[in-house]
Design a protein around this motif. Structure first.
Motif, PDB file in Angstrom:
ATOM      1  N   ALA A   1      57.808  -5.738  50.017  1.00 37.25           N
ATOM      2  CA  ALA A   1      57.841  -6.735  50.937  1.00 37.25           C
ATOM      3  C   ALA A   1      57.140  -8.133  50.303  1.00 37.25           C
ATOM      4  O   ALA A   1      56.787  -8.028  49.621  1.00 37.25           O
ATOM      5  N   ALA A   2      58.062  -9.146  50.786  1.00 38.88           N
ATOM      6  CA  ALA A   2      57.200 -10.466  50.572  1.00 38.88           C
ATOM      7  C   ALA A   2      57.462 -11.319  51.725  1.00 38.88           C
ATOM      8  O   ALA A   2      58.421 -11.168  52.643  1.00 38.88           O
ATOM      9  N   ALA A   3      56.625 -12.625  51.538  1.00 42.32           N
ATOM     10  CA  ALA A   3      56.581 -13.424  52.676  1.00 42.32           C
ATOM     11  C   ALA A   3      58.226 -14.230  52.552  1.00 42.32           C
ATOM     12  O   ALA A   3      58.479 -14.586  51.401  1.00 42.32           O
ATOM     13  N   PRO A   4      58.743 -14.802  53.632  1.00 44.89           N
ATOM     14  CA  PRO A   4      59.862 -15.651  53.714  1.00 44.89           C
ATOM     15  C   PRO A   4      59.557 -16.722  52.834  1.00 44.89           C
ATOM     16  O   PRO A   4      60.395 -17.186  51.794  1.00 44.89           O
ATOM     17  N   ASP A   5      58.690 -17.391  52.639  1.00 44.08           N
ATOM     18  CA  ASP A   5      58.036 -18.522  51.902  1.00 44.08           C
ATOM     19  C   ASP A   5      58.179 -18.408  50.552  1.00 44.08           C
ATOM     20  O   ASP A   5      58.653 -18.969  49.572  1.00 44.08           O
ATOM     21  N   TYR A   6      57.436 -17.049  50.118  1.00 48.21           N
ATOM     22  CA  TYR A   6      57.509 -16.661  48.611  1.00 48.21           C
ATOM     23  C   TYR A   6      59.032 -16.540  48.109  1.00 48.21           C
ATOM     24  O   TYR A   6      59.172 -17.022  46.968  1.00 48.21           O
ATOM     25  N   LEU A   7      59.838 -15.792  49.006  1.00 47.90           N
ATOM     26  CA  LEU A   7      61.109 -15.691  48.461  1.00 47.90           C
ATOM     27  C   LEU A   7      61.985 -16.949  48.313  1.00 47.90           C
ATOM     28  O   LEU A   7      62.807 -17.128  47.516  1.00 47.90           O
ATOM     29  N   ALA A   8      61.622 -18.112  49.362  1.00 51.39           N
ATOM     30  CA  ALA A   8      62.376 -19.082  49.290  1.00 51.39           C
ATOM     31  C   ALA A   8      62.043 -19.935  48.155  1.00 51.39           C
ATOM     32  O   ALA A   8      62.692 -20.674  47.530  1.00 51.39           O
ATOM     33  N   ARG A   9      60.658 -19.770  47.523  1.00 55.43           N
ATOM     34  CA  ARG A   9      60.179 -20.568  46.337  1.00 55.43           C
ATOM     35  C   ARG A   9      60.639 -19.963  45.074  1.00 55.43           C
ATOM     36  O   ARG A   9      60.734 -20.664  44.059  1.00 55.43           O
TER      37      ARG A   9
ATOM     38  N   ALA B   1      47.394 -11.252  51.049  1.00 54.98           N
ATOM     39  CA  ALA B   1      48.024 -11.971  49.943  1.00 54.98           C
ATOM     40  C   ALA B   1      49.344 -12.153  50.051  1.00 54.98           C
ATOM     41  O   ALA B   1      49.998 -13.288  49.755  1.00 54.98           O
ATOM     42  N   ALA B   2      50.266 -11.211  50.371  1.00 57.17           N
ATOM     43  CA  ALA B   2      51.356 -11.317  50.436  1.00 57.17           C
ATOM     44  C   ALA B   2      52.071 -12.184  51.525  1.00 57.17           C
ATOM     45  O   ALA B   2      52.914 -12.862  51.540  1.00 57.17           O
ATOM     46  N   LEU B   3      51.261 -11.940  52.579  1.00 56.05           N
ATOM     47  CA  LEU B   3      51.528 -12.838  53.864  1.00 56.05           C
ATOM     48  C   LEU B   3      51.276 -14.551  53.595  1.00 56.05           C
ATOM     49  O   LEU B   3      52.147 -15.329  54.021  1.00 56.05           O
ATOM     50  N   ALA B   4      50.501 -14.659  52.726  1.00 46.39           N
ATOM     51  CA  ALA B   4      50.149 -16.021  52.282  1.00 46.39           C
ATOM     52  C   ALA B   4      51.011 -16.867  51.113  1.00 46.39           C
ATOM     53  O   ALA B   4      50.875 -17.752  50.781  1.00 46.39           O
ATOM     54  N   GLY B   5      52.066 -15.726  50.884  1.00 47.35           N
ATOM     55  CA  GLY B   5      53.056 -16.221  49.836  1.00 47.35           C
ATOM     56  C   GLY B   5      52.579 -15.973  48.280  1.00 47.35           C
ATOM     57  O   GLY B   5      53.267 -16.696  47.521  1.00 47.35           O
ATOM     58  N   TYR B   6      51.516 -15.089  48.007  1.00 50.82           N
ATOM     59  CA  TYR B   6      51.330 -15.049  46.586  1.00 50.82           C
ATOM     60  C   TYR B   6      52.126 -13.843  45.876  1.00 50.82           C
ATOM     61  O   TYR B   6      51.903 -13.812  44.742  1.00 50.82           O
ATOM     62  N   GLY B   7      52.890 -13.368  46.518  1.00 48.78           N
ATOM     63  CA  GLY B   7      53.890 -12.245  45.532  1.00 48.78           C
ATOM     64  C   GLY B   7      54.269 -11.325  46.362  1.00 48.78           C
ATOM     65  O   GLY B   7      54.409 -11.248  47.554  1.00 48.78           O
ATOM     66  N   ILE B   8      55.134 -10.270  45.547  1.00 46.48           N
ATOM     67  CA  ILE B   8      55.984  -9.169  46.090  1.00 46.48           C
ATOM     68  C   ILE B   8      54.701  -7.883  46.180  1.00 46.48           C
ATOM     69  O   ILE B   8      54.230  -7.597  45.210  1.00 46.48           O
ATOM     70  N   LEU B   9      54.895  -7.389  47.432  1.00 46.78           N
ATOM     71  CA  LEU B   9      54.026  -6.262  47.692  1.00 46.78           C
ATOM     72  C   LEU B   9      54.444  -4.860  47.524  1.00 46.78           C
ATOM     73  O   LEU B   9      55.691  -4.966  48.244  1.00 46.78           O
ATOM     74  N   GLN B  10      53.961  -3.966  47.104  1.00 49.15           N
ATOM     75  CA  GLN B  10      54.296  -2.344  47.266  1.00 49.15           C
ATOM     76  C   GLN B  10      53.251  -1.868  48.217  1.00 49.15           C
ATOM     77  O   GLN B  10      52.124  -1.816  47.883  1.00 49.15           O
ATOM     78  N   SER B  11      53.722  -1.524  49.442  1.00 48.27           N
ATOM     79  CA  SER B  11      52.752  -0.927  50.429  1.00 48.27           C
ATOM     80  C   SER B  11      53.529   0.022  51.265  1.00 48.27           C
ATOM     81  O   SER B  11      54.363   0.267  51.247  1.00 48.27           O
ATOM     82  N   ALA B  12      52.406   0.588  52.140  1.00 53.10           N
ATOM     83  CA  ALA B  12      52.859   1.521  52.953  1.00 53.10           C
ATOM     84  C   ALA B  12      53.312   1.071  54.433  1.00 53.10           C
ATOM     85  O   ALA B  12      52.509  -0.211  54.560  1.00 53.10           O
ATOM     86  N   SER B  13      54.135   1.526  55.032  1.00 55.22           N
ATOM     87  CA  SER B  13      54.584   1.087  56.365  1.00 55.22           C
ATOM     88  C   SER B  13      53.681   1.053  57.245  1.00 55.22           C
ATOM     89  O   SER B  13      53.376   0.318  58.405  1.00 55.22           O
TER      90      SER B  13
END
Length: 306
Positions: free
Chosen positions: A169-177, A232-244
């Motif tokens: 998962a990643a923040a929409p802002d990160y993916l837009a940039r 960090a992912a919510l702040a737009g610093y990258g793509i995260l692998q995490s648990a639901s």
């Protein structure tokens, strides 16, 4: 020597050693500090060896004390098991339960359930350890633990409590940039936020049907605490692998977006484990049954999309 005197001496020694304080041990035992000290002195005199070093500021174990403490704790644990066996015949859940839980999971999904658990079993005292490392349950005198992922210790009995879905998962802002990856190979060109205790290191493995992709990731941050990576992912610093169970709410609210939804990470599970060959005390069974019921109703454990 009367057996109950010996028991009291050992109980005093173990309490002082665990708490590193005569005053705290006395309060725990319901004795005066002088009475607690006399019991330790009597034990040391009987054994002919000093078990503790005492100064005005601290209490520490001698080498002999460290060895003796291990045996005493094991002996007291066996006595607790014997008491529990009798209590089981009467359906009683009581005593001291030592449980270990993962830090992130424990804070998010065990802590909120504790008031209900303690209210359900008013005669139970809970000693809870938050730890992301796999402790030796026998050596650490842990009655039961919640663990996530692969289980390798054959000395443990395991009961599956729930599935554990992992995703990217990643923040929409990160993916837009930086653009949205369309294939796992593109992850090599992104900032990937990595959980440092992941068993396969910085290698991410994704599956789609019979196809498997392995990507050596890199990024600006790695940590042994999943919530820090989620922030960090919510702040737009990258793509995260995490648990639901960590990022489920952020996905539902649109603050994070699933990346590569057609690919999946090998499923794992959430387990309750306890030492093999030990009597399953009512308190351990109560803990496992309680959280089994609790997790079975949790939406964050569904294997379908969050």
């Amino acid at each position: 020597m009367k057996s109950h005197d010996r028991y009291a001496e050992i109980q005093a020694f173990v309490s002082i050693a665990r708490l590193a304080s005569f005053g705290a041990a006395a309060a725990q035992l319901g004795l005066t500090s002088s009475a607690t000290s006399r019991k330790l002195q009597a034990l040391e005199a009987r054994l002919g060896v000093r078990l503790l070093q005492r100064t005005t500021r601290r209490v520490t174990l001698t080498e002999a004390g460290q060895q003796y403490l291990l045996h005493c704790e094991r002996w007291l644990s066996d006595l607790d098991d014997a008491d529990a066996a009798l209590a089981d015949l009467q359906g009683q859940v009581r005593g001291r339960l030592r449980a270990s839980v993962p830090s992130n999971f424990g804070r998010l999904h065990v802590v909120p359930a504790l008031p209900d658990f303690l209210a359900t079993y008013p005669e139970l005292d809970l000693d809870l350890d938050f730890n992301d490392r796999y402790l030796d349950l026998v050596e650490a005198q842990i009655d039961v633990a919640i663990r996530i992922g692969r289980l390798d210790d054959s000395r443990l009995v395991a009961r599956k409590l729930a599935d554990n879905r992992r995703l990217l998962a990643a923040a929409p802002d990160y993916l837009a940039r930086h653009g949205t990856p369309q294939h796992p190979s593109e992850l090599a060109h992104h900032s990937c936020l990595h959980f440092s205790l992941y068993s396969e290191g910085e290698l991410w493995r994704l599956h789609r049907g019979d196809e498997t992709q392995e990507i050596q990731v890199r990024g600006r941050m790695r940590a042994n605490y999943g919530e820090a990576l989620a922030e960090a992912a919510l702040a737009g610093y990258g793509i995260l692998q995490s648990a639901s169970f960590i990022i489920g709410p952020a996905l539902q609210q649109g603050r994070l977006v699933e990346v590569l939804p057609d690919w999946h990470i090998a499923p794992s599970a959430i387990w309750a484990v306890y030492p093999h060959g030990r009597f399953l005390a009512p308190k351990v069974r109560a803990f496992i049954d309680f959280f089994d019921r609790r997790f079975s109703a949790a939406s964050w454990l569904r294997q379908d999309k969050v």
